[in-house]
Design an enzyme around this catalytic site. Structure first.
Site, PDB file in Angstrom:
ATOM      1  N   THR A  63     -76.312  -0.708  57.219  1.00  0.00           N
ATOM      2  CA  THR A  63     -76.870  -0.316  55.918  1.00  0.00           C
ATOM      3  C   THR A  63     -78.321  -0.789  55.782  1.00  0.00           C
ATOM      4  OG1 THR A  63     -76.040  -2.386  54.955  1.00  0.00           O
ATOM      5  CG2 THR A  63     -74.640  -0.441  54.743  1.00  0.00           C
ATOM      6  N   ASP A  93     -79.177  -4.191  57.786  1.00  0.00           N
ATOM      7  CA  ASP A  93     -80.394  -4.145  58.608  1.00  0.00           C
ATOM      8  C   ASP A  93     -81.579  -4.637  57.775  1.00  0.00           C
ATOM      9  OD1 ASP A  93     -82.397  -3.500  60.383  1.00  0.00           O
ATOM     10  OD2 ASP A  93     -81.962  -1.341  60.420  1.00  0.00           O
ATOM     11  N   LYS A  95     -83.875  -6.994  58.476  1.00  0.00           N
ATOM     12  CA  LYS A  95     -85.111  -7.338  59.210  1.00  0.00           C
ATOM     13  C   LYS A  95     -85.902  -8.430  58.502  1.00  0.00           C
ATOM     14  CE  LYS A  95     -85.769  -2.905  61.598  1.00  0.00           C
ATOM     15  NZ  LYS A  95     -84.854  -1.986  60.887  1.00  0.00           N
ATOM     16  N   PHE A  96     -85.265  -9.581  58.319  1.00  0.00           N
ATOM     17  CA  PHE A  96     -85.955 -10.735  57.732  1.00  0.00           C
ATOM     18  C   PHE A  96     -87.189 -11.066  58.576  1.00  0.00           C
ATOM     19  CE2 PHE A  96     -81.513 -11.345  56.385  1.00  0.00           C
ATOM     20  CZ  PHE A  96     -81.693 -11.521  55.032  1.00  0.00           C
ATOM     21  N   ALA A  97     -88.234 -11.567  57.921  1.00  0.00           N
ATOM     22  CA  ALA A  97     -89.480 -11.825  58.665  1.00  0.00           C
ATOM     23  C   ALA A  97     -90.316 -12.928  58.021  1.00  0.00           C
ATOM     24  CB  ALA A  97     -90.295 -10.534  58.771  1.00  0.00           C
ATOM     25  N   ASN A 101     -87.214 -21.283  54.817  1.00  0.00           N
ATOM     26  CA  ASN A 101     -86.770 -21.519  53.442  1.00  0.00           C
ATOM     27  C   ASN A 101     -86.686 -20.224  52.637  1.00  0.00           C
ATOM     28  OD1 ASN A 101     -86.134 -23.418  51.247  1.00  0.00           O
ATOM     29  ND2 ASN A 101     -88.018 -22.555  50.357  1.00  0.00           N
ATOM     30  N   GLY A 243     -78.316   7.360  63.337  1.00  0.00           N
ATOM     31  CA  GLY A 243     -78.445   7.620  61.913  1.00  0.00           C
ATOM     32  C   GLY A 243     -78.472   9.105  61.629  1.00  0.00           C
ATOM     33  N   ARG A 244     -79.682   9.667  61.550  1.00  0.00           N
ATOM     34  CA  ARG A 244     -79.824  11.066  61.153  1.00  0.00           C
ATOM     35  C   ARG A 244     -79.126  12.036  62.097  1.00  0.00           C
ATOM     36  NH1 ARG A 244     -86.118  10.263  60.229  1.00  0.00           N
ATOM     37  NH2 ARG A 244     -85.585   8.569  61.681  1.00  0.00           N
TER      38      ARG A 244
END
Ligand code: S5P
Length: 277
Positions: A63, A93, A95-97, A101, A243-244
């Site tokens: 998601t 999904d 995508k932490f960046a 903290n 996906g698509r």
């Protein structure tokens, strides 16, 4: 030890130290599906409808929860019920960046409370090891797993060469929580990025690979598609993300078309795996 690409999903599940990786690898073998369906639609009803149609054919639903304009807690409850019913894992999904903290708060709190429902999430390695330790503080007690983006599918992306090699080294420092990579090939066994670790000797990372399509080569916005055979058999990845190619864009294809495309990609992904073994 044989190269990871020569081991079955079941053999790998039995030996994997991370519970959610075991769960995923077991599910792949149980359902004979290394297909992850990416459902990038803008409303709750469509997301749930597509997940219900695709659920029986995939090991994972991916998601982008912040796309959904009418998000509420009931969406999560219903998605979790579908995951139980149809036997798939949920990957947000995100995508932490950011620094440890900040990502810790983004993962646990806010509107989405991702850690409370997503078995898997992912992060860019760019901030350094702190991003993994921050996310692990939230995810480890909940038995969650993390994927690091070692490579990307889009044209001109910067995740190449030393960046990829450094990502592999980072993952190896966190084998209690980093279960794998988003990557385009077997980056942990490629001499160019494996950091001197011999084939078959490193930790087992699950490689989940986007940019998969049987009918087109691109989307006019940088996405680049390869076939399941190129991804699983030729490049040694473990899971195809579609996906698509399956839901069709917008609010999604009708259910029958989704089921038909799921079966097509499931079969192609499984054949590529059998050919690789
Ligand atoms: O490098 C990447 C990493 C990801 S996670 N390239 C990608 O395309 N993705 C995601 O995979 C992307 O955010 C989207 O959700 C999915 C591909 O969708 P498709 O419609 O192009 O198959």
């Amino acid at each position: 030890m044989p190269s990871i690409t020569k081991r079955t999903y079941t053999e790998r599940a039995a030996a994997h130290p991370i519970a959610v990786a075991r769960q995923l690898l077991e599910c792949i073998d149980r359902k004979k599906s290394n297909l992850c369906v990416s459902v990038d639609v803008p409303n709750k009803a469509s997301l749930l409808r597509i997940a219900a149609a695709a659920g029986p054919y995939c090991c994972c639903i991916k998601t982008h929860i912040d796309i959904v304009s009418d998000f509420d807690d009931d969406l999560v409850a219903q998605l979790q019920a579908l995951a139980e019913k149809h036997d798939f894992l949920i990957w947000e999904d995100r995508k932490f960046a950011d620094i440890g903290n900040t990502v810790k708060l983004q993962y646990s709190s806010g509107v989405y409370k991702i850690a409370s429902w997503a078995h898997i999430t992912n992060a860019h390695p760019i901030p350094g090891d702190g991003i993994v330790t921050g996310l692990a503080q939230v995810g480890l007690p909940l038995n969650r797993g993390l994927l690091l983006l070692a490579e990307m599918s889009s044209a001109g992306n910067l995740a190449t060469g030393d960046y990829t090699a450094t990502t592999v080294a980072m993952a190896r420092r966190h084998t209690d929580f980093v279960m794998g990579y988003v990557a385009m090939r077997r980056v942990d066994e490629d001499p160019k990025t494996a950091g001197g670790v011999a084939e078959g000797e490193g930790a087992d990372f699950v490689i989940m690979t986007p940019g998969v399509g049987l009918d087109t080569k691109g989307d006019g916005m940088g996405q680049q598609y390869r076939t399941p055979d190129e991804v699983i058999n030729q490049s040694g990845c473990d899971v195809i993300i579609v996906g698509r190619g399956i839901y069709g864009g917008g609010d999604g294809n009708p259910d029958e078309k989704i089921v038909e495309e799921c079966k097509r990609y499931q079969q192609a992904g499984w054949k590529a795996y059998e050919d690789r073994l």
